[in-house]
Design a protein around this motif. Structure first.
Motif, PDB file in Angstrom:
ATOM      1  N   ALA A   1      -1.930  -4.347 -10.501  1.00 18.49           N
ATOM      2  CA  ALA A   1      -2.088  -4.596  -9.880  1.00 18.49           C
ATOM      3  C   ALA A   1      -1.988  -2.498  -9.231  1.00 18.49           C
ATOM      4  O   ALA A   1      -0.907  -2.365 -10.255  1.00 18.49           O
ATOM      5  CB  ALA A   1      -1.865  -4.393  -8.464  1.00 18.49           C
ATOM      6  N   THR A   2      -3.358  -1.297  -9.925  1.00 16.61           N
ATOM      7  CA  THR A   2      -2.205  -0.404  -9.354  1.00 16.61           C
ATOM      8  C   THR A   2      -2.789  -0.208  -8.341  1.00 16.61           C
ATOM      9  O   THR A   2      -4.506  -0.043  -6.885  1.00 16.61           O
ATOM     10  CB  THR A   2      -3.463  -0.009 -10.182  1.00 16.61           C
ATOM     11  OG1 THR A   2      -4.884   0.352 -10.455  1.00 16.61           O
ATOM     12  CG2 THR A   2      -3.199  -0.060 -11.973  1.00 16.61           C
ATOM     13  N   ASN A   3      -2.774   1.106  -7.434  1.00 17.60           N
ATOM     14  CA  ASN A   3      -2.540   1.628  -6.519  1.00 17.60           C
ATOM     15  C   ASN A   3      -4.264   2.619  -6.421  1.00 17.60           C
ATOM     16  O   ASN A   3      -3.672   3.729  -6.892  1.00 17.60           O
ATOM     17  CB  ASN A   3      -1.838   2.692  -5.539  1.00 17.60           C
ATOM     18  CG  ASN A   3      -2.183   3.411  -4.408  1.00 17.60           C
ATOM     19  OD1 ASN A   3      -3.055   2.476  -3.858  1.00 17.60           O
ATOM     20  ND2 ASN A   3      -0.803   3.759  -3.226  1.00 17.60           N
ATOM     21  N   ARG A   4      -5.367   2.447  -5.732  1.00 15.55           N
ATOM     22  CA  ARG A   4      -6.769   3.521  -6.216  1.00 15.55           C
ATOM     23  C   ARG A   4      -6.484   4.568  -4.905  1.00 15.55           C
ATOM     24  O   ARG A   4      -7.742   4.204  -4.711  1.00 15.55           O
ATOM     25  CB  ARG A   4      -7.480   2.743  -6.234  1.00 15.55           C
ATOM     26  CG  ARG A   4      -6.730   2.029  -8.148  1.00 15.55           C
ATOM     27  CD  ARG A   4      -8.303   1.507  -9.137  1.00 15.55           C
ATOM     28  NE  ARG A   4      -8.204   0.873  -9.679  1.00 15.55           N
ATOM     29  CZ  ARG A   4      -8.038   0.830 -10.984  1.00 15.55           C
ATOM     30  NH1 ARG A   4      -8.901   2.518 -10.581  1.00 15.55           N
ATOM     31  NH2 ARG A   4      -7.993   0.993 -12.148  1.00 15.55           N
ATOM     32  N   ARG A   5      -6.049   4.161  -3.871  1.00 12.46           N
ATOM     33  CA  ARG A   5      -6.269   4.556  -2.312  1.00 12.46           C
ATOM     34  C   ARG A   5      -6.164   6.811  -3.352  1.00 12.46           C
ATOM     35  O   ARG A   5      -5.413   6.695  -3.555  1.00 12.46           O
ATOM     36  CB  ARG A   5      -4.671   4.911  -1.047  1.00 12.46           C
ATOM     37  CG  ARG A   5      -4.703   3.354  -0.812  1.00 12.46           C
ATOM     38  CD  ARG A   5      -3.874   3.071  -0.424  1.00 12.46           C
ATOM     39  NE  ARG A   5      -3.997   1.723  -0.100  1.00 12.46           N
ATOM     40  CZ  ARG A   5      -3.075   1.177   1.440  1.00 12.46           C
ATOM     41  NH1 ARG A   5      -3.164   2.323   2.221  1.00 12.46           N
ATOM     42  NH2 ARG A   5      -2.322  -0.026   1.094  1.00 12.46           N
ATOM     43  N   ILE A   6      -7.428   7.193  -2.014  1.00  8.28           N
ATOM     44  CA  ILE A   6      -7.246   8.220  -1.623  1.00  8.28           C
ATOM     45  C   ILE A   6      -6.991   8.990  -0.350  1.00  8.28           C
ATOM     46  O   ILE A   6      -7.389   8.571   0.586  1.00  8.28           O
ATOM     47  CB  ILE A   6      -9.424   8.472  -1.783  1.00  8.28           C
ATOM     48  CG1 ILE A   6      -9.785   8.068  -2.920  1.00  8.28           C
ATOM     49  CG2 ILE A   6      -9.195  10.361  -2.079  1.00  8.28           C
ATOM     50  CD1 ILE A   6     -11.451   7.756  -3.269  1.00  8.28           C
ATOM     51  N   ASN A   7      -5.731   9.531  -0.996  1.00 11.87           N
ATOM     52  CA  ASN A   7      -5.395  10.383   0.088  1.00 11.87           C
ATOM     53  C   ASN A   7      -6.310  11.701  -0.231  1.00 11.87           C
ATOM     54  O   ASN A   7      -5.510  12.981  -1.204  1.00 11.87           O
ATOM     55  CB  ASN A   7      -3.527  10.118  -0.431  1.00 11.87           C
ATOM     56  CG  ASN A   7      -3.249   8.890  -0.198  1.00 11.87           C
ATOM     57  OD1 ASN A   7      -3.958   8.319   0.660  1.00 11.87           O
ATOM     58  ND2 ASN A   7      -2.240   9.076  -1.077  1.00 11.87           N
ATOM     59  N   MET A   8      -6.453  12.554   0.804  1.00 13.36           N
ATOM     60  CA  MET A   8      -6.858  13.697   1.132  1.00 13.36           C
ATOM     61  C   MET A   8      -6.146  14.662   2.322  1.00 13.36           C
ATOM     62  O   MET A   8      -6.053  13.791   3.272  1.00 13.36           O
ATOM     63  CB  MET A   8      -8.489  13.682   1.347  1.00 13.36           C
ATOM     64  CG  MET A   8      -8.884  12.830   0.220  1.00 13.36           C
ATOM     65  SD  MET A   8     -10.922  12.602   0.460  1.00 13.36           S
ATOM     66  CE  MET A   8     -11.112  14.044   0.399  1.00 13.36           C
ATOM     67  N   THR A   9      -6.265  15.501   2.307  1.00 11.95           N
ATOM     68  CA  THR A   9      -5.796  16.763   3.513  1.00 11.95           C
ATOM     69  C   THR A   9      -6.895  16.710   4.120  1.00 11.95           C
ATOM     70  O   THR A   9      -7.604  16.598   3.478  1.00 11.95           O
ATOM     71  CB  THR A   9      -5.116  18.038   2.748  1.00 11.95           C
ATOM     72  OG1 THR A   9      -6.198  19.122   1.864  1.00 11.95           O
ATOM     73  CG2 THR A   9      -4.111  17.811   1.472  1.00 11.95           C
ATOM     74  N   VAL A  10      -6.616  17.633   5.084  1.00 10.99           N
ATOM     75  CA  VAL A  10      -7.392  17.975   6.244  1.00 10.99           C
ATOM     76  C   VAL A  10      -8.459  19.091   5.579  1.00 10.99           C
ATOM     77  O   VAL A  10     -10.344  19.296   5.395  1.00 10.99           O
ATOM     78  CB  VAL A  10      -6.894  18.945   7.088  1.00 10.99           C
ATOM     79  CG1 VAL A  10      -7.918  19.203   8.307  1.00 10.99           C
ATOM     80  CG2 VAL A  10      -6.076  17.348   8.203  1.00 10.99           C
ATOM     81  N   ILE A  11      -8.049  19.459   4.880  1.00 12.56           N
ATOM     82  CA  ILE A  11      -8.348  21.242   4.173  1.00 12.56           C
ATOM     83  C   ILE A  11      -9.884  19.906   3.150  1.00 12.56           C
ATOM     84  O   ILE A  11     -11.165  20.808   2.357  1.00 12.56           O
ATOM     85  CB  ILE A  11      -7.989  22.293   2.569  1.00 12.56           C
ATOM     86  CG1 ILE A  11      -7.205  22.839   4.069  1.00 12.56           C
ATOM     87  CG2 ILE A  11      -8.425  22.990   2.479  1.00 12.56           C
ATOM     88  CD1 ILE A  11      -5.894  23.447   3.843  1.00 12.56           C
TER      89      ILE A  11
END
Length: 84
Positions: free
Chosen positions: A46-56
């Protein structure tokens, strides 16, 4: 007897790629217990495929997906209405 391509098939760099490890381990298992059919494919890690985005980054995404197409559609509609 099991024949597998080349000697690079089981080397460290190639062992985890694709199904090389599964084929090798299954063939060794089959050679040690020929009366049992024990072929299997191990599950993927299992791999972490989350998208972590900043406000910009979210703002740029909204601009690219929503604002620019709507602006283009509005300009196109205005030009069409003027030429009509």
């Amino acid at each position: 007897m099991v024949v597998i391509g080349t000697s690079q098939f089981v080397t460290n760099g190639w062992f985890d790629q694709q199904l090389n490890s599964d084929v090798f381990l299954n063939s060794v298992s089959w050679l040690s217990k020929p009366d049992q059919q024990s072929f299997s494919i191990s599950p993927k890690k299992a791999t972490n495929r989350r998208i972590n985005m900043t406000v910009i980054q979210i703002g740029i995404l909204v601009l690219a997906w929503l604002i620019w197409p709507l602006l283009g559609l509005g300009i196109g509609t205005a030009i069409w209405w003027k030429r009509r």
